[in-house]
Structures are given as structure tokens and as C-alpha cells.
Scaffold this motif. Sequence first.
Motif, PDB file in Angstrom:
ATOM      1  N   SER A  33     -25.581  17.791 136.598  1.00  0.00           N
ATOM      2  CA  SER A  33     -24.338  17.110 136.254  1.00  0.00           C
ATOM      3  C   SER A  33     -24.480  15.613 136.536  1.00  0.00           C
ATOM      4  CB  SER A  33     -23.180  17.672 137.070  1.00  0.00           C
ATOM      5  OG  SER A  33     -23.323  17.330 138.437  1.00  0.00           O
ATOM      6  N   GLN A  34     -23.540  14.817 135.994  1.00  0.00           N
ATOM      7  CA  GLN A  34     -23.571  13.382 136.243  1.00  0.00           C
ATOM      8  C   GLN A  34     -23.384  13.085 137.724  1.00  0.00           C
ATOM      9  OE1 GLN A  34     -24.185  10.999 133.759  1.00  0.00           O
ATOM     10  NE2 GLN A  34     -24.463   9.696 135.556  1.00  0.00           N
ATOM     11  N   THR A  35     -22.550  13.875 138.410  1.00  0.00           N
ATOM     12  CA  THR A  35     -22.344  13.665 139.844  1.00  0.00           C
ATOM     13  C   THR A  35     -23.628  13.941 140.620  1.00  0.00           C
ATOM     14  OG1 THR A  35     -20.001  14.235 139.701  1.00  0.00           O
ATOM     15  CG2 THR A  35     -21.037  14.420 141.865  1.00  0.00           C
ATOM     16  N   ALA A  36     -24.359  15.011 140.260  1.00  0.00           N
ATOM     17  CA  ALA A  36     -25.633  15.309 140.923  1.00  0.00           C
ATOM     18  C   ALA A  36     -26.640  14.188 140.688  1.00  0.00           C
ATOM     19  CB  ALA A  36     -26.193  16.635 140.423  1.00  0.00           C
ATOM     20  N   LEU A  37     -26.664  13.654 139.469  1.00  0.00           N
ATOM     21  CA  LEU A  37     -27.568  12.532 139.184  1.00  0.00           C
ATOM     22  C   LEU A  37     -27.171  11.304 139.991  1.00  0.00           C
ATOM     23  CD1 LEU A  37     -28.034  12.832 135.306  1.00  0.00           C
ATOM     24  CD2 LEU A  37     -29.606  13.550 137.108  1.00  0.00           C
ATOM     25  N   ASN A  38     -25.875  11.080 140.162  1.00  0.00           N
ATOM     26  CA  ASN A  38     -25.436   9.968 140.999  1.00  0.00           C
ATOM     27  C   ASN A  38     -25.961  10.116 142.425  1.00  0.00           C
ATOM     28  OD1 ASN A  38     -24.019   9.021 138.799  1.00  0.00           O
ATOM     29  ND2 ASN A  38     -22.023   9.728 139.520  1.00  0.00           N
ATOM     30  N   GLY A 205     -18.549  10.443 150.165  1.00  0.00           N
ATOM     31  CA  GLY A 205     -17.167  10.631 149.720  1.00  0.00           C
ATOM     32  C   GLY A 205     -16.852   9.827 148.470  1.00  0.00           C
ATOM     33  N   ILE A 206     -17.248   8.564 148.461  1.00  0.00           N
ATOM     34  CA  ILE A 206     -17.017   7.739 147.277  1.00  0.00           C
ATOM     35  C   ILE A 206     -17.792   8.280 146.084  1.00  0.00           C
ATOM     36  CG2 ILE A 206     -17.412   5.441 146.295  1.00  0.00           C
ATOM     37  CD1 ILE A 206     -16.860   4.289 149.055  1.00  0.00           C
ATOM     38  N   GLY A 207     -18.987   8.829 146.355  1.00  0.00           N
ATOM     39  CA  GLY A 207     -19.829   9.315 145.270  1.00  0.00           C
ATOM     40  C   GLY A 207     -19.282  10.536 144.543  1.00  0.00           C
ATOM     41  N   ILE A 208     -18.446  11.345 145.226  1.00  0.00           N
ATOM     42  CA  ILE A 208     -17.980  12.574 144.582  1.00  0.00           C
ATOM     43  C   ILE A 208     -16.468  12.632 144.386  1.00  0.00           C
ATOM     44  CG2 ILE A 208     -19.933  13.847 145.559  1.00  0.00           C
ATOM     45  CD1 ILE A 208     -17.998  15.179 147.515  1.00  0.00           C
ATOM     46  N   VAL A 209     -15.709  11.701 144.982  1.00  0.00           N
ATOM     47  CA  VAL A 209     -14.262  11.844 144.981  1.00  0.00           C
ATOM     48  C   VAL A 209     -13.664  11.753 143.582  1.00  0.00           C
ATOM     49  CG1 VAL A 209     -13.694   9.399 145.309  1.00  0.00           C
ATOM     50  CG2 VAL A 209     -12.188  11.164 146.274  1.00  0.00           C
ATOM     51  N   PHE A 210     -14.341  11.092 142.644  1.00  0.00           N
ATOM     52  CA  PHE A 210     -13.803  10.970 141.290  1.00  0.00           C
ATOM     53  C   PHE A 210     -14.185  12.145 140.396  1.00  0.00           C
ATOM     54  CE2 PHE A 210     -13.965   6.591 142.842  1.00  0.00           C
ATOM     55  CZ  PHE A 210     -12.678   6.175 142.559  1.00  0.00           C
ATOM     56  N   ASP A 211     -15.066  13.022 140.906  1.00  0.00           N
ATOM     57  CA  ASP A 211     -15.450  14.203 140.139  1.00  0.00           C
ATOM     58  C   ASP A 211     -14.267  15.180 140.141  1.00  0.00           C
ATOM     59  OD1 ASP A 211     -16.448  16.679 139.237  1.00  0.00           O
ATOM     60  OD2 ASP A 211     -18.457  16.203 139.940  1.00  0.00           O
ATOM     61  N   PRO A 212     -13.795  15.625 138.955  1.00  0.00           N
ATOM     62  CA  PRO A 212     -12.621  16.506 138.907  1.00  0.00           C
ATOM     63  C   PRO A 212     -12.744  17.745 139.781  1.00  0.00           C
ATOM     64  CG  PRO A 212     -13.165  15.739 136.714  1.00  0.00           C
ATOM     65  CD  PRO A 212     -14.276  15.279 137.603  1.00  0.00           C
ATOM     66  N   GLY A 213     -13.954  18.260 139.977  1.00  0.00           N
ATOM     67  CA  GLY A 213     -14.120  19.464 140.777  1.00  0.00           C
ATOM     68  C   GLY A 213     -14.417  19.203 142.235  1.00  0.00           C
TER      69      GLY A 213
END
Length: 513
Positions: A33-38, A205-213
Amino acid sequence: MLTALVLAAVVCNINVAAATVALPSIGDAFGASQTALNLVGIGNGLGLAMSVLYLGAVADRYGRKRLLLIGLSLTVVASVASAAASSVETLVLARVFTGLAAGAAYPTTLSLITALWADGPARTRAIALWSSVSAMASVGGSVLAGIVLTDAGWRPSFLMAIPLALVAAVLVAWAVPSRVAESEEPVDHIGGVLSVVGVGALVLGIGIVFDPGEQVPGIVLVLVAVVAIGGFGWRQRRTRFPLFDLHIARRRLFWAPAVAGTIAFGALLGAIFVGEQFVQNVLGYDPLKAGAAVIPAAVGLLIAVPFAARLVGTRGTRWAMLLGYAIILAAFLTMLGWRESTPYVLVGVGFLFVGAGAAFVMTASSRSLTGSTPVRRVGMASAASDLQGDLGGSIMQALLGAILAAGFAGAVSRHIADSGRAGEIGAEVTAALQASFASAAHVAQAYPADAGQILAAARESLAAGAWAAYLVGAIVLVAGALVVRFGIPDRGGEARLHERYRADDERMPQPGA
């Protein structure tokens, strides 16, 4: 000695570029996912940011050269672990380990430069070289990573730092003195643990907080960061031997350049982080061309450094940093104009400006931090200078990456709604389309009749996400420029503050006195 220390700094920074260029290939290999790549992208900076304060103090007490050699050795192990990762989760952990290894090495490079060179033009030139080459390694490594990716895939790109680490270790062992003005104060290990937890939780926290899930875990991590950082501040105010001396940190020529430098260097790494994904996924560049695309950023750094060092000496920290901020803001405004049909000349101009601007800000900031700190606590200044790049890069990458991911997912949702076929697309396929560009490309392969439409929508969505990320970055840059304008005095005021700091340091009781 300077060659050894600068090469060691290169080793710590070149690993950043490997992941940045390789992200699309990693996403394709693991279906991430894009979050994992981030998280892969910020892993190295996260490890550095969360450890640099603690390990900088450990180096001050137990030996800077010793910790530098340990960090270079662990970099070899961490690089192999990254190349051998069997899943995106293990790759994230390996990248954090790489950052922890760099955290043992990187703070000592600047602290040794500051301890070995007396305050004056020679130290300013040495710091300018260290700052620019470190940043250039983050940029220039993209070109090497692109070459390796084209010929051998993404795994060998994580091995680029190994030969440099081995050479740097030999040079450090031979040329760098073992003990240079090091502290006899005990290390505040409780404060160190709190700093590690606080910074790590904040960046994640900043890296994942915008991920809908992932909004709830993201909010929890941010709250943990607030508590840990608050506890760290409380501890530093009350312990006899603080890890981070708040008496020094409160100085205008320390905190204001530290904040401004954090934002500026973060803007450099954040711009490249988003830009590499833009040029590969939206403009269709292959890894080699994408790596070469950021060469203007290295050119900007190289050209600007001598002017930055001269401007700091003639006009002071404030002027150098304000000029740097103006150039970086011009870069972000250029990037806001990037579209699917953007010619490379506009891409190159954006990277050129962001590199040149960062050179002015980082040179001025590093010089101000070390100049406002007594030599016995120079590891704190070095750690704070390193933290600018590490924390700034991690937070800006996490923030811009999160905005990119959220913007991409939102744009995909709008495309699905506008297609008139929302009822035909299952929840699993919708989630895959929203996850990342690589995931959408996999969906396109599974539905060849709609592949062209899916990929076109994915490219438009990523462009929309990149635009939102650069807009947020531009707003943050304006805030940083205000800190410089009102937080840092003019050249005369700066000189008077330095005299006051030296007088205060002479009156402070020395360890063992």
C-alpha cells in the motif's frame, strides 16, 4: 581527518536515496500500500531521528570515534538485512535498523569537526562542506540507485553503502583522534529512552494518521509522542546532567536555527520523496531516468555552498537562511505546476531550487548551532543539527507521503464515482485501487479491457495527491521563514549574543569542579 568524517556522513545519507528511487519497484514486488511504501521511505530517517540525541550524548561521554566505528560496522549488517527482506514489513524493520546504525555514526561526524576545528572561517568552511556533501549524498545516491535498479533490481540498491562504509571505517581508524574534548558527565539514560519513544511515536503517528484505515493507531501514537516528549522535557529540567541542556536550547541562536533547519532540510527530502514517485508513476520515467532527474538538486547544493558560507560570514545567519527559504519556496511553487504533460525542464528547475535553498539554510543553521554551544556539549549541538535532517526529513516525508496517500485515495474514489460503474466494483477491488499506484497497476493487469482507463485514473490521482502534498509543504515553509525573520537577530545582534553565550559558558561550573 575531514575526508574521513565527510565520507562517514556520506555513508549515513546515501541509504536514504536507495529507498526513495526504489519505492515503485518495491511496491510492485510486494503489492504494498502507499502507507507501507511511506514507512519504507521514512524508515532510515526514523531510526536516525529517534536515536540521534541519545547516541550523540553517549558519544560525548564514551568516545566519539568509538561510536562512529560501531555505527559504520552496523551499517554493513543493516544494508544486507534490507537487501534480503522477504516482505514489506521486514523491509521497514531493516530500514529502521539502518537508521539506528547511522544514529551511532552520524552525530559524531559533526561533533568531531566542531571539536577539531576552532571557531572561525575554517570551521565554517568545514561545516559547509560536511552539510553540503551530506545533502548531496541523499540526492546523488538517487542516480546510483537508478543505475543499480535498471541493471539488477531493487535489492542490490540497498548494498551501495557497504564499500563506502568499509573505506570510511579504515580512514576513521587511521586518521581521527580517539579522544577530543569529550565530556565526563554521566549520560541521562532515562531521558534518552524518552527521546527515542517520543520521536519514534511522533514520526510513525504522522506517517499513518491520514490513512483511512489507520487513523486510530495514528492518533494513539501522536498522543504517546506528546506524553513522552513532555516527560523528556520534565526530566531535562530536573536532572543534574541533562541529555539535552534546556539552558542552551533556549538560546535564540540555537532553537530558532534548529526549527528553521528542520523544516528546510525536511522540505528537500520530502520534495524528492514525492517527486521520485511522481516522475516514475505519472511521467513514466524508468528508474535510471528518475534517479538522474534529481541531479539538479545536487548541482544546486554544490553551487550554493561557497556562496552560503560567504554570506553567513558577511551578512549573518538570518540573511543566509531567509535567502535559502525564498529559493526553496520558489521550488515548491514550481512543483505545484507539475502535471502529466510537464516537460523535464520544469522538473529540473524545481529540484535545482530546492537543493540550492537547502544549502543556504543548512550551512547557516549548523554553524549557528555549534557556535552557540560550549565544546564540552558539542555532541548536543551536533545531535540537534543532525536531528534537523533526520527529524525534518522523517516528518516531512511522513507528512507529505501521508497527504500524497490520502490525496491519491480520495482522487481514486472520485474517479470511481464519476465512472458510473461504482456498483460493479467490489469493495476488495476498490481498496486495491486506493492503496497505491502499484496496487492499481496490479488491478489493471487483472482487467486488461479496462487497463488503460485504470492506469490513466491512477496517474491523475497520484498527480492530485502530489499537488496536495506540495501545497502543504509550501505552507509549512512560510511558517519556517517567519521563525527565521522574527527568531534570529541581524548580524550585529547575533555577534552580541555569541559574546553573551561565551561569557555564560565561562561562568558555568565544569564537571568535577
